[in-house]
Scaffold this motif. Structure first.
Motif, PDB file in Angstrom:
ATOM      1  N   LEU A  82      76.732  18.549   0.939  1.00 23.62           N
ATOM      2  CA  LEU A  82      75.569  19.235   1.513  1.00 23.62           C
ATOM      3  C   LEU A  82      75.443  20.639   0.948  1.00 23.62           C
ATOM      4  O   LEU A  82      74.341  21.103   0.637  1.00 23.62           O
ATOM      5  N   LEU A  83      76.548  21.336   0.816  1.00 23.10           N
ATOM      6  CA  LEU A  83      76.528  22.688   0.236  1.00 23.10           C
ATOM      7  C   LEU A  83      76.107  22.641  -1.230  1.00 23.10           C
ATOM      8  O   LEU A  83      75.427  23.545  -1.708  1.00 23.10           O
ATOM      9  N   ARG A  84      76.510  21.598  -1.938  1.00 29.93           N
ATOM     10  CA  ARG A  84      76.114  21.455  -3.345  1.00 29.93           C
ATOM     11  C   ARG A  84      74.607  21.242  -3.488  1.00 29.93           C
ATOM     12  O   ARG A  84      74.044  21.479  -4.554  1.00 29.93           O
ATOM     13  N   MET A  85      73.951  20.817  -2.435  1.00 29.54           N
ATOM     14  CA  MET A  85      72.506  20.603  -2.490  1.00 29.54           C
ATOM     15  C   MET A  85      71.755  21.926  -2.643  1.00 29.54           C
ATOM     16  O   MET A  85      70.558  21.916  -2.920  1.00 29.54           O
ATOM     17  N   ARG A  89      70.030  16.400  -6.479  1.00 27.00           N
ATOM     18  CA  ARG A  89      69.731  14.989  -6.186  1.00 27.00           C
ATOM     19  C   ARG A  89      71.012  14.173  -6.031  1.00 27.00           C
ATOM     20  O   ARG A  89      71.140  13.381  -5.109  1.00 27.00           O
ATOM     21  N   ALA A  90      71.945  14.366  -6.953  1.00 22.29           N
ATOM     22  CA  ALA A  90      73.210  13.633  -6.875  1.00 22.29           C
ATOM     23  C   ALA A  90      73.982  14.033  -5.623  1.00 22.29           C
ATOM     24  O   ALA A  90      74.559  13.176  -4.945  1.00 22.29           O
ATOM     25  N   ALA A  91      73.984  15.311  -5.300  1.00 28.28           N
ATOM     26  CA  ALA A  91      74.718  15.797  -4.127  1.00 28.28           C
ATOM     27  C   ALA A  91      74.145  15.216  -2.839  1.00 28.28           C
ATOM     28  O   ALA A  91      74.887  14.922  -1.901  1.00 28.28           O
ATOM     29  N   GLY A  92      72.845  15.015  -2.787  1.00 24.56           N
ATOM     30  CA  GLY A  92      72.232  14.418  -1.592  1.00 24.56           C
ATOM     31  C   GLY A  92      72.716  13.001  -1.360  1.00 24.56           C
ATOM     32  O   GLY A  92      73.078  12.621  -0.239  1.00 24.56           O
ATOM     33  N   HIS A 105      66.910   3.435  -3.852  1.00 23.90           N
ATOM     34  CA  HIS A 105      66.664   4.762  -4.425  1.00 23.90           C
ATOM     35  C   HIS A 105      67.553   4.992  -5.641  1.00 23.90           C
ATOM     36  O   HIS A 105      67.103   5.529  -6.661  1.00 23.90           O
ATOM     37  N   ALA A 106      68.817   4.595  -5.555  1.00 25.47           N
ATOM     38  CA  ALA A 106      69.731   4.760  -6.691  1.00 25.47           C
ATOM     39  C   ALA A 106      69.297   3.892  -7.865  1.00 25.47           C
ATOM     40  O   ALA A 106      69.384   4.312  -9.020  1.00 25.47           O
ATOM     41  N   SER A 159      66.439   5.672  -9.438  1.00 28.22           N
ATOM     42  CA  SER A 159      66.911   6.887 -10.113  1.00 28.22           C
ATOM     43  C   SER A 159      67.749   6.576 -11.349  1.00 28.22           C
ATOM     44  O   SER A 159      67.907   7.440 -12.219  1.00 28.22           O
ATOM     45  N   ALA A 160      68.296   5.371 -11.435  1.00 29.63           N
ATOM     46  CA  ALA A 160      69.149   5.006 -12.560  1.00 29.63           C
ATOM     47  C   ALA A 160      68.380   4.957 -13.874  1.00 29.63           C
ATOM     48  O   ALA A 160      68.990   4.939 -14.942  1.00 29.63           O
ATOM     49  N   ARG A 161      67.069   4.984 -13.813  1.00 27.44           N
ATOM     50  CA  ARG A 161      66.268   5.000 -15.037  1.00 27.44           C
ATOM     51  C   ARG A 161      66.598   6.220 -15.874  1.00 27.44           C
ATOM     52  O   ARG A 161      66.577   6.156 -17.088  1.00 27.44           O
ATOM     53  N   GLY A 162      66.878   7.340 -15.225  1.00 33.27           N
ATOM     54  CA  GLY A 162      67.092   8.588 -15.941  1.00 33.27           C
ATOM     55  C   GLY A 162      68.538   9.029 -16.041  1.00 33.27           C
ATOM     56  O   GLY A 162      68.860   9.934 -16.787  1.00 33.27           O
ATOM     57  N   SER A 163      69.431   8.408 -15.298  1.00 31.34           N
ATOM     58  CA  SER A 163      70.818   8.874 -15.281  1.00 31.34           C
ATOM     59  C   SER A 163      71.754   7.716 -14.986  1.00 31.34           C
ATOM     60  O   SER A 163      71.584   7.007 -13.988  1.00 31.34           O
TER      61      SER A 163
END
Length: 187
Positions: A23-26, A35-38, A77-78, A81-85
């Protein structure tokens, strides 16, 4: 999860602390890191809730399908999102593992039921994946070379904030991988 209470509480503490750090990394200024931290915060807190020992709290019957739906949405959602990462593929596997565990817990609350002898068909590959992930993540945390001189930490405006440090993000992912292995073993 099934199993003794003491390791269960340690797993709850590990996953909750990891979720809190994510949460702090967000708050990072890097969009992809936020986005990854969320996703990792959701996974950490979800794992913490799921790891509460069954002797202390047994969730109502409707909680497991709700849990599966939340992590099913996280898996979708993952996948998107996997299209870009490629890192989001790991989030996809983690969310799918959470859906699997929620479905397994809904099918056999409070009992060790695997439908036969040995490791269930889905649990085995997930254990192999997360064990490999833990070993690889741990190896990535080991410093490659010793610095020639003393290491200095910048404190000025251009310094890397502690929430943006890549080694802390890797340690966070490592701890969640260890937690996932423990939860799959306890399933």
């Amino acid at each position: 999860m099934h199993g003794p209470a003491s390791p269960g509480w340690l797993l709850v503490a590990l996953c909750a602390a990891t979720g809190a750090y994510c949460l702090l990394r967000m708050r990072s200024s890097v969009r992809e890191q936020r986005r990854a931290a969320g996703g990792e915060a959701l996974m950490g807190f979800g794992m913490a809730v799921m790891a509460v020992p069954a002797t202390v709290f047994t969730p109502p019957g409707w909680a497991w399908p709700l849990y599966a739906a939340v992590f099913g949405a996280a898996a979708l959602h993952a996948l998107w999102s996997a299209r870009g990462s490629a890192h989001h593929l790991h989030h996809l596997v983690g969310a799918a593992a959470m859906v699997y565990m929620a479905v397994a817990m809904a099918a056999a609350p409070g009992a060790h039921h695997h439908g036969g002898a040995g490791v269930p068909l889905v649990t085995g590959p997930l254990l192999v994946y997360f064990t490999g992930y833990v070993l690889l993540s741990g190896a990535r945390l080991v410093p490659g070379a010793v610095a020639a001189g003393p290491v200095t930490v910048a404190a000025g405006p251009g310094a890397v904030r502690w929430g943006d440090r890549p080694e802390l993000a890797r340690a966070c992912r490592l701890s969640m991988g260890i937690g996932m292995v423990a939860m799959l073993l306890a399933l």
